[in-house]
Scaffold this motif. Structure first.
Motif, PDB file in Angstrom:
ATOM      1  N   ALA A  61     -11.348   0.048   3.904  1.00 51.90           N
ATOM      2  CA  ALA A  61     -11.139   0.542   2.539  1.00 51.90           C
ATOM      3  C   ALA A  61     -10.726   2.010   2.549  1.00 51.90           C
ATOM      4  O   ALA A  61      -9.904   2.431   1.734  1.00 51.90           O
ATOM      5  CB  ALA A  61     -12.407   0.354   1.720  1.00 51.90           C
ATOM      6  N   ALA A  62     -11.271   2.786   3.481  1.00 51.55           N
ATOM      7  CA  ALA A  62     -10.880   4.193   3.572  1.00 51.55           C
ATOM      8  C   ALA A  62      -9.456   4.326   4.106  1.00 51.55           C
ATOM      9  O   ALA A  62      -8.711   5.214   3.703  1.00 51.55           O
ATOM     10  CB  ALA A  62     -11.856   4.947   4.479  1.00 51.55           C
ATOM     11  N   ARG A  63      -9.068   3.409   4.984  1.00 50.68           N
ATOM     12  CA  ARG A  63      -7.731   3.462   5.569  1.00 50.68           C
ATOM     13  C   ARG A  63      -6.674   3.039   4.551  1.00 50.68           C
ATOM     14  O   ARG A  63      -5.597   3.599   4.499  1.00 50.68           O
ATOM     15  CB  ARG A  63      -7.677   2.557   6.799  1.00 50.68           C
ATOM     16  CG  ARG A  63      -6.415   2.714   7.625  1.00 50.68           C
ATOM     17  CD  ARG A  63      -6.514   1.958   8.928  1.00 50.68           C
ATOM     18  NE  ARG A  63      -6.654   0.528   8.754  1.00 50.68           N
ATOM     19  CZ  ARG A  63      -5.639  -0.316   8.599  1.00 50.68           C
ATOM     20  NH1 ARG A  63      -4.409   0.131   8.576  1.00 50.68           N
ATOM     21  NH2 ARG A  63      -5.853  -1.608   8.458  1.00 50.68           N
ATOM     22  N   ARG A  64      -6.998   2.013   3.741  1.00 50.69           N
ATOM     23  CA  ARG A  64      -6.050   1.502   2.737  1.00 50.69           C
ATOM     24  C   ARG A  64      -6.735   1.483   1.372  1.00 50.69           C
ATOM     25  O   ARG A  64      -7.183   0.446   0.910  1.00 50.69           O
ATOM     26  CB  ARG A  64      -5.599   0.087   3.103  1.00 50.69           C
ATOM     27  CG  ARG A  64      -4.782   0.027   4.352  1.00 50.69           C
ATOM     28  CD  ARG A  64      -4.181  -1.338   4.559  1.00 50.69           C
ATOM     29  NE  ARG A  64      -5.134  -2.428   4.360  1.00 50.69           N
ATOM     30  CZ  ARG A  64      -4.794  -3.621   3.878  1.00 50.69           C
ATOM     31  NH1 ARG A  64      -3.571  -3.876   3.534  1.00 50.69           N
ATOM     32  NH2 ARG A  64      -5.695  -4.564   3.764  1.00 50.69           N
ATOM     33  N   PRO A  65      -6.821   2.621   0.698  1.00 52.75           N
ATOM     34  CA  PRO A  65      -7.567   2.677  -0.566  1.00 52.75           C
ATOM     35  C   PRO A  65      -6.910   1.922  -1.712  1.00 52.75           C
ATOM     36  O   PRO A  65      -7.562   1.613  -2.694  1.00 52.75           O
ATOM     37  CB  PRO A  65      -7.638   4.171  -0.874  1.00 52.75           C
ATOM     38  CG  PRO A  65      -6.490   4.763  -0.152  1.00 52.75           C
ATOM     39  CD  PRO A  65      -6.282   3.917   1.080  1.00 52.75           C
ATOM     40  N   ASP A  66      -5.612   1.601  -1.606  1.00 54.98           N
ATOM     41  CA  ASP A  66      -4.926   0.956  -2.725  1.00 54.98           C
ATOM     42  C   ASP A  66      -4.940  -0.560  -2.620  1.00 54.98           C
ATOM     43  O   ASP A  66      -4.336  -1.236  -3.443  1.00 54.98           O
ATOM     44  CB  ASP A  66      -3.488   1.444  -2.815  1.00 54.98           C
ATOM     45  CG  ASP A  66      -2.693   1.095  -1.564  1.00 54.98           C
ATOM     46  OD1 ASP A  66      -3.320   0.855  -0.521  1.00 54.98           O
ATOM     47  OD2 ASP A  66      -1.462   1.082  -1.646  1.00 54.98           O
ATOM     48  N   ARG A  67      -5.591  -1.129  -1.648  1.00 53.88           N
ATOM     49  CA  ARG A  67      -5.554  -2.584  -1.483  1.00 53.88           C
ATOM     50  C   ARG A  67      -6.293  -3.259  -2.632  1.00 53.88           C
ATOM     51  O   ARG A  67      -7.341  -2.829  -3.070  1.00 53.88           O
ATOM     52  CB  ARG A  67      -6.146  -3.014  -0.153  1.00 53.88           C
ATOM     53  CG  ARG A  67      -7.636  -2.812  -0.080  1.00 53.88           C
ATOM     54  CD  ARG A  67      -8.164  -3.247   1.268  1.00 53.88           C
ATOM     55  NE  ARG A  67      -9.557  -2.909   1.364  1.00 53.88           N
ATOM     56  CZ  ARG A  67     -10.547  -3.746   1.078  1.00 53.88           C
ATOM     57  NH1 ARG A  67     -10.280  -4.962   0.713  1.00 53.88           N
ATOM     58  NH2 ARG A  67     -11.799  -3.366   1.159  1.00 53.88           N
ATOM     59  N   GLY A  68      -5.717  -4.331  -3.137  1.00 53.20           N
ATOM     60  CA  GLY A  68      -6.372  -5.100  -4.185  1.00 53.20           C
ATOM     61  C   GLY A  68      -6.151  -4.574  -5.593  1.00 53.20           C
ATOM     62  O   GLY A  68      -6.547  -5.218  -6.546  1.00 53.20           O
ATOM     63  N   ASP A  69      -5.556  -3.410  -5.728  1.00 58.65           N
ATOM     64  CA  ASP A  69      -5.324  -2.880  -7.069  1.00 58.65           C
ATOM     65  C   ASP A  69      -4.169  -3.631  -7.719  1.00 58.65           C
ATOM     66  O   ASP A  69      -3.205  -3.992  -7.070  1.00 58.65           O
ATOM     67  CB  ASP A  69      -4.985  -1.392  -7.006  1.00 58.65           C
ATOM     68  CG  ASP A  69      -6.184  -0.559  -6.590  1.00 58.65           C
ATOM     69  OD1 ASP A  69      -7.291  -1.102  -6.615  1.00 58.65           O
ATOM     70  OD2 ASP A  69      -6.005   0.616  -6.254  1.00 58.65           O
ATOM     71  N   ILE A  70      -4.286  -3.872  -9.015  1.00 62.92           N
ATOM     72  CA  ILE A  70      -3.234  -4.560  -9.756  1.00 62.92           C
ATOM     73  C   ILE A  70      -2.782  -3.632 -10.884  1.00 62.92           C
ATOM     74  O   ILE A  70      -3.608  -3.008 -11.556  1.00 62.92           O
ATOM     75  CB  ILE A  70      -3.729  -5.920 -10.275  1.00 62.92           C
ATOM     76  CG1 ILE A  70      -2.605  -6.715 -10.873  1.00 62.92           C
ATOM     77  CG2 ILE A  70      -4.855  -5.766 -11.251  1.00 62.92           C
ATOM     78  CD1 ILE A  70      -2.952  -8.167 -11.070  1.00 62.92           C
ATOM     79  N   SER A  71      -1.483  -3.515 -11.060  1.00 63.15           N
ATOM     80  CA  SER A  71      -0.969  -2.570 -12.037  1.00 63.15           C
ATOM     81  C   SER A  71      -1.077  -3.149 -13.456  1.00 63.15           C
ATOM     82  O   SER A  71      -1.141  -4.362 -13.660  1.00 63.15           O
ATOM     83  CB  SER A  71       0.486  -2.225 -11.734  1.00 63.15           C
ATOM     84  OG  SER A  71       1.287  -3.353 -11.946  1.00 63.15           O
ATOM     85  N   THR A  72      -1.061  -2.255 -14.430  1.00 67.19           N
ATOM     86  CA  THR A  72      -1.124  -2.650 -15.836  1.00 67.19           C
ATOM     87  C   THR A  72       0.108  -3.457 -16.230  1.00 67.19           C
ATOM     88  O   THR A  72       0.020  -4.423 -16.989  1.00 67.19           O
ATOM     89  CB  THR A  72      -1.245  -1.398 -16.717  1.00 67.19           C
ATOM     90  OG1 THR A  72      -2.355  -0.636 -16.266  1.00 67.19           O
ATOM     91  CG2 THR A  72      -1.438  -1.758 -18.167  1.00 67.19           C
ATOM     92  N   THR A  73       1.253  -3.068 -15.682  1.00 69.78           N
ATOM     93  CA  THR A  73       2.493  -3.783 -15.996  1.00 69.78           C
ATOM     94  C   THR A  73       2.398  -5.240 -15.565  1.00 69.78           C
ATOM     95  O   THR A  73       2.823  -6.151 -16.291  1.00 69.78           O
ATOM     96  CB  THR A  73       3.671  -3.106 -15.272  1.00 69.78           C
ATOM     97  OG1 THR A  73       3.661  -1.719 -15.585  1.00 69.78           O
ATOM     98  CG2 THR A  73       4.988  -3.714 -15.673  1.00 69.78           C
TER      99      THR A  73
END
Length: 106
Positions: A61-73
């Motif tokens: 999670a520290a290496r790839r902090p953006d994993r799993g995030d989904i954008s509002t668009t």
């Protein structure tokens, strides 16, 4: 040196592997079973493995902090697509229900 999940698992397994001699197998005297110490050893190994797994997850999670995030668009597009599909299906159902008697003679 690159630290991989497989290397961590091997290190944990090596650290938790015990020989058949030592305090786990020592006689406790009459009436005292060794089953309890073996259960504690098994529980300790499980805790060590679980701790290693959690640490791997935190490092990832520290290496790839953006994993799993989904954008509002993306959410807006999916909601619009599902809403459109439901409206189209509802319209088709209403039209079929309205003209059902007239469609039977075709």
């Amino acid at each position: 040196m690159k630290h991989t999940a497989a290397r961590t698992r091997r290190a944990v397994l090596r650290a938790t592997t015990h020989s058949r001699s030592g305090p786990d197998t020592a006689s406790r005297g009459p009436g005292r079973a060794r089953r309890g110490t073996r259960a504690w050893a098994r529980a300790n190994r499980a805790v060590i493995r679980l701790t290693a797994r959690v640490q791997e997850g935190l490092q990832e999670a520290a290496r790839r902090p953006d994993r799993g995030d989904i954008s509002t668009t993306t959410v807006i597009i999916w909601v619009a697509a599902v809403t459109g599909a439901v409206l189209i299906a509802g319209t088709i159902a209403v039209v079929i229900a309205k003209y059902n008697g007239k469609l039977n003679g075709l």
